[in-house]
Enzyme design. Structure first.
Site, mmCIF file in Angstrom:
data_model
loop_
_atom_site.group_PDB
_atom_site.id
_atom_site.type_symbol
_atom_site.label_atom_id
_atom_site.label_comp_id
_atom_site.label_asym_id
_atom_site.label_seq_id
_atom_site.Cartn_x
_atom_site.Cartn_y
_atom_site.Cartn_z
ATOM 1 N N SER A 127 0.855 -1.194 0.000
ATOM 2 C CA SER A 127 0.000 0.000 0.000
ATOM 3 C C SER A 127 0.885 1.237 0.000
ATOM 4 C CB SER A 127 -0.878 -0.017 1.249
ATOM 5 O OG SER A 127 -1.466 1.247 1.426
ATOM 6 N N CYS A 129 0.581 3.634 1.749
ATOM 7 C CA CYS A 129 0.729 4.186 3.102
ATOM 8 C C CYS A 129 2.021 3.730 3.768
ATOM 9 C CB CYS A 129 -0.479 3.836 3.962
ATOM 10 S SG CYS A 129 -0.475 2.139 4.474
ATOM 11 N N TYR A 156 -0.407 -0.892 10.650
ATOM 12 C CA TYR A 156 -0.780 -1.441 9.344
ATOM 13 C C TYR A 156 0.403 -1.313 8.375
ATOM 14 C CZ TYR A 156 -3.354 -1.556 4.875
ATOM 15 O OH TYR A 156 -3.801 -1.839 3.610
ATOM 16 N N LYS A 160 2.481 -4.117 6.225
ATOM 17 C CA LYS A 160 2.545 -4.123 4.764
ATOM 18 C C LYS A 160 4.001 -4.033 4.274
ATOM 19 C CE LYS A 160 -0.749 -4.337 2.655
ATOM 20 N NZ LYS A 160 -1.556 -5.570 2.356
HETATM 21 N N1 LIG Z 1 -8.593 -0.277 -0.666
HETATM 22 C C1 LIG Z 1 -7.538 0.478 -0.902
HETATM 23 O O1 LIG Z 1 -7.641 1.703 -1.081
HETATM 24 C C2 LIG Z 1 -6.174 -0.150 -0.980
HETATM 25 C C3 LIG Z 1 -5.098 0.682 -1.307
HETATM 26 C C4 LIG Z 1 -3.830 0.132 -1.346
HETATM 27 C C5 LIG Z 1 -3.645 -1.214 -1.093
HETATM 28 N N2 LIG Z 1 -4.699 -1.994 -0.783
HETATM 29 C C6 LIG Z 1 -4.416 -3.411 -0.467
HETATM 30 O O2 LIG Z 1 -5.209 -4.267 -1.250
HETATM 31 C C7 LIG Z 1 -5.555 -5.427 -0.495
HETATM 32 C C8 LIG Z 1 -7.056 -5.626 -0.533
HETATM 33 O O3 LIG Z 1 -7.690 -4.463 -0.014
HETATM 34 P P1 LIG Z 1 -9.269 -4.256 -0.165
HETATM 35 O O4 LIG Z 1 -9.504 -2.809 -0.098
HETATM 36 O O5 LIG Z 1 -9.779 -5.075 -1.294
HETATM 37 O O6 LIG Z 1 -9.775 -4.889 1.212
HETATM 38 P P2 LIG Z 1 -11.206 -5.533 1.546
HETATM 39 O O7 LIG Z 1 -12.243 -5.035 0.619
HETATM 40 O O8 LIG Z 1 -11.414 -5.349 3.012
HETATM 41 O O9 LIG Z 1 -10.984 -7.067 1.252
HETATM 42 C C9 LIG Z 1 -10.117 -7.825 2.038
HETATM 43 C C10 LIG Z 1 -10.322 -9.280 1.711
HETATM 44 O O10 LIG Z 1 -9.472 -10.048 2.593
HETATM 45 C C11 LIG Z 1 -10.242 -11.118 3.126
HETATM 46 N N3 LIG Z 1 -9.755 -11.491 4.433
HETATM 47 C C12 LIG Z 1 -9.579 -10.688 5.508
HETATM 48 N N4 LIG Z 1 -9.166 -11.416 6.568
HETATM 49 C C13 LIG Z 1 -9.089 -12.709 6.136
HETATM 50 C C14 LIG Z 1 -8.716 -13.928 6.772
HETATM 51 N N5 LIG Z 1 -8.338 -13.966 8.052
HETATM 52 N N6 LIG Z 1 -8.752 -15.050 6.027
HETATM 53 C C15 LIG Z 1 -9.140 -15.023 4.735
HETATM 54 N N7 LIG Z 1 -9.491 -13.907 4.079
HETATM 55 C C16 LIG Z 1 -9.468 -12.761 4.785
HETATM 56 C C17 LIG Z 1 -11.658 -10.578 3.215
HETATM 57 O O11 LIG Z 1 -12.545 -11.665 3.320
HETATM 58 P P3 LIG Z 1 -14.102 -11.470 3.651
HETATM 59 O O12 LIG Z 1 -14.701 -11.029 2.361
HETATM 60 O O13 LIG Z 1 -14.538 -12.795 4.097
HETATM 61 O O14 LIG Z 1 -14.174 -10.410 4.714
HETATM 62 C C18 LIG Z 1 -11.758 -9.783 1.939
HETATM 63 O O15 LIG Z 1 -12.127 -10.613 0.873
HETATM 64 C C19 LIG Z 1 -5.015 -5.210 0.923
HETATM 65 O O16 LIG Z 1 -3.817 -5.903 1.058
HETATM 66 C C20 LIG Z 1 -4.745 -3.720 0.985
HETATM 67 O O17 LIG Z 1 -3.662 -3.432 1.806
HETATM 68 C C21 LIG Z 1 -5.969 -1.508 -0.730
#
Ligand SMILES: NC(=O)c1ccc[n+]([C@@H]2O[C@H](COP(=O)([O-])OP(=O)(O)OC[C@H]3O[C@@H](n4cnc5c(N)ncnc54)[C@H](OP(=O)(O)O)[C@@H]3O)[C@@H](O)[C@H]2O)c1
Length: 330
Positions: A127, A129, A156, A160
């Protein structure tokens, strides 16, 4: 001690310009999330028909033995690691131990299992961040670890950063083709709109939508509106992930963004124009702005040949259409 039980591909050459076969077994970790679901849509659109997904109730990625057994049984050839415990400022402030613990475990189990069971290539999502709080702008990959982190999401960010470093460590020690990427702020269909844990884009869409429903003309937004942020539409991020899996195989992590930023005021005006043009935007300067600017230097990604294609206006329109549809479904 020499590790003898891993099966990473030890090919010396880099896996670049490597067209992944359409029948490859591709595991998307976090397939129900914002990013993971977009990656699954993109894979389906491109004709990949052997995409592996598994629910959290069947496979808790924090559990090393279960993850190892799942990899042994399913043998994914490619892994896109988009699972994580993520959230906005408030969630990061109140749950730092969860953010650190969950993310460290999830990446440790998946990388270890991918090495042990011979995954050909893995992409880990870090990320933006993880850059230092006072990072020069735009933030170049060389700036990582050059200063203290932003305190509001330090736990966090440390997790990461460890994920990015873990990919490098598996490459060095075991010859694994593990790469990492650093996406900027992402928005789009499938985002988390919970006011307690959402990010800025989702929070504003919800705020303007609720103001429209309640016919309240004024929408109050935290801060001065002067801070600048970069936003990437999630379908563009999914496209970048597949591009990198096919064309990038370097130890150094790589930024994924648009290379353009807007002030929070401009962003709020764009959201208002899509959701509720009659709204009057009021800023609350007693609330924090956060860092004045957070823009990624995307020069390396552009040089490889990938650029985003979705404008902010188009991305917001598509996101709001999805949001309204979800509201209607209940
Ligand atoms: N969103 C942003 O702006 C952003 C920016 C930069 C980087 N990222 C990175 O992209 C990645 C995904 O982010 P996102 O925004 O898509 O997050 P999200 O919508 O919260 O999705 C996270 C996913 O991880 C799964 N998960 C969480 N805990 C788990 C566990 N213990 N076992 C199995 N699965 C688990 C969740 O499953 P459930 O569906 O069952 O809850 C969900 O499918 C992360 O690594 C984040 O750091 C995101």
């Amino acid at each position: 001690m020499t590790a003898t039980h891993g099966r990473c591909s030890r090919k010396k050459s880099r896996l670049v310009n490597n067209t992944i076969p359409l029948d490859a077994r591709i595991y998307v970790a976090g397939h129900r999330g914002l990013v993971g679901s977009a990656i699954c849509r993109r894979l389906a659109d491109e004709g990949y028909h052997n995409v592996l997904t598994v629910s959290r109730s069947e496979l808790d990625l924090r559990d090393p033995a279960t993850v190892d057994a799942w990899f042994a049984g399913n043998r994914p050839e490619y892994v896109l690691h988009a699972a994580g415990t993520v959230g906005g400022i408030e969630a990061n402030r109140t749950l730092p131990a969860d953010f650190l613990h969950d993310n460290l475990l999830m990446q440790a189990t998946v990388l270890q299992a991918a090495w042990r069971h011979g995954t050909t290539k893995l992409l880990y999502l870090g990320s933006s961040c993880i850059y230092p709080r006072d990072c020069p702008q735009p933030m170049h990959e060389d700036h990582l670890l050059s200063g203290p982190l932003e305190p509001t999401n330090e736990a966090y960010a440390v997790a990461k950063l460890a994920g990015v470093k873990a990919c490098q460590a598996y490459r060095r020690q075991h010859g694994c083709h593990f790469i990492s990427a650093l996406p900027t702020n992402v928005y789009g269909p499938g985002d988390n709109y919970d006011p307690g844990s959402s990010h800025v884009a989702a929070a504003l869409i919800r705020k303007f939508h609720e103001a429209k429903l309640s016919d309240s003309k004024e929408v109050v937004i935290w801060g001065t509106g002067k801070a600048k942020r970069e936003f990437l539409y999630v379908e563009d991020l999914a496209s970048a992930c597949l591009f990198l899996l096919n064309h990038y195989d370097e130890e150094q992590t790589i930024n994924v963004g648009t290379g353009r930023d807007v002030t929070i005021r401009q962003f709020a005006e764009q959201v208002a124009s899509v959701v509720y043009p009659a709204a009057r935007i009021v800023f609350d300067p007693t609330k924090p702005d956060g860092p004045p600017r957070k823009l990624l230097d995307v020069g390396r990604l552009h040089a490889l040949g990938w650029k985003h294609t979705t404008s902010l206006a188009d991305g917001l329109r598509a996101t709001y259409a999805w949001y309204v549809q979800q509201e209607a479904i209940g």
